[in-house]
Scaffold this active site. Structure first.
Site, PDB file in Angstrom:
ATOM      1  N   HIS A 105     -20.467  -1.378  43.222  1.00  0.00           N
ATOM      2  CA  HIS A 105     -20.749  -0.370  44.241  1.00  0.00           C
ATOM      3  C   HIS A 105     -21.083   0.872  43.639  1.00  0.00           C
ATOM      4  CE1 HIS A 105     -18.490  -3.162  46.608  1.00  0.00           C
ATOM      5  NE2 HIS A 105     -19.160  -2.815  47.499  1.00  0.00           N
ATOM      6  N   HIS A 130     -23.542  -7.499  44.855  1.00  0.00           N
ATOM      7  CA  HIS A 130     -22.615  -8.441  45.143  1.00  0.00           C
ATOM      8  C   HIS A 130     -23.313  -9.723  44.402  1.00  0.00           C
ATOM      9  CE1 HIS A 130     -21.981  -5.946  48.460  1.00  0.00           C
ATOM     10  NE2 HIS A 130     -20.759  -6.343  48.568  1.00  0.00           N
TER      11      HIS A 130
END
Length: 190
Positions: A105, A130
């Site tokens: 992130h 991801h």
């Protein structure tokens, strides 16, 4: 009317540093580390394949609201205790769904939209990566093969509240701009 840049006049430099440091701690707490992590002192820098609940605990208010409805409408707005949030978001329904799942992130520059003595609201551009690591590869290697990815280009709004004189995250509210790849495929259970 032309866009008016909001320049907060009532934010101290210490508050600014606290907010961006805590936002980074939260993001790093979500991500699996396959190598020594820079936020841990060298004496405790162990290899791990797990997210870091201690980092999340350090960043979150005693009560935290997660509103991911703009990203996944079925994930309704929920309010948690700190530990319940950690258990849920690092658990099998979210980031702990698969040992093959790896995340990163990345927060862009902050834009502060509200500042009072007890609350700061900040918006970031965010890249929420991801990926699903390839079976049979060395998952501890940064060269590990990737079978699929879902990289959300999004905005992240965080609301900070004062807890015993320190800023903590009380609300997390991302919204998606676009997302190549399939989150369902990447995050599927083992």
């Amino acid at each position: 009317m032309a866009f008016q840049t909001h320049i907060p006049a009532n934010m101290t430099f210490q508050d600014f540093l606290a907010v961006i440091q805590i936002s980074r701690i939260l993001a790093d707490g979500f991500d699996k580390k396959e190598h020594p992590h820079p936020l841990h002192p060298p004496s405790t820098n162990n290899l791990t394949h797990l997210q870091d609940p201690d980092l999340l605990r350090a960043a979150l208010a005693p009560e935290v609201t997660a509103d991911y409805t703009a990203v996944r409408p079925q994930w309704t707005r929920q309010t948690y205790t700190t530990q319940a949030f950690i258990d849920e978001w690092l658990g099998p329904n979210h980031l702990g769904s698969s040992k093959a799942l790896i995340t990163f992130h990345l927060l862009g520059m902050p834009y502060f939209t509200r500042i009072t003595d007890g609350e700061i609201v900040v918006n970031y551009q965010q890249l929420a990566c991801h990926a699903r690591r390839a079976g049979g590869d060395d998952w501890g290697s940064p060269e590990c093969g990737i079978e699929g990815h879902s990289d959300g280009k999004s905005w992240m709004e965080q609301t900070f509240v004062k807890v015993e004189g320190e800023w903590k995250i009380g609300v997390i509210r991302p919204s998606i701009h676009y997302r190549p790849g399939s989150l369902e495929t990447v995050g599927r259970h083992d």
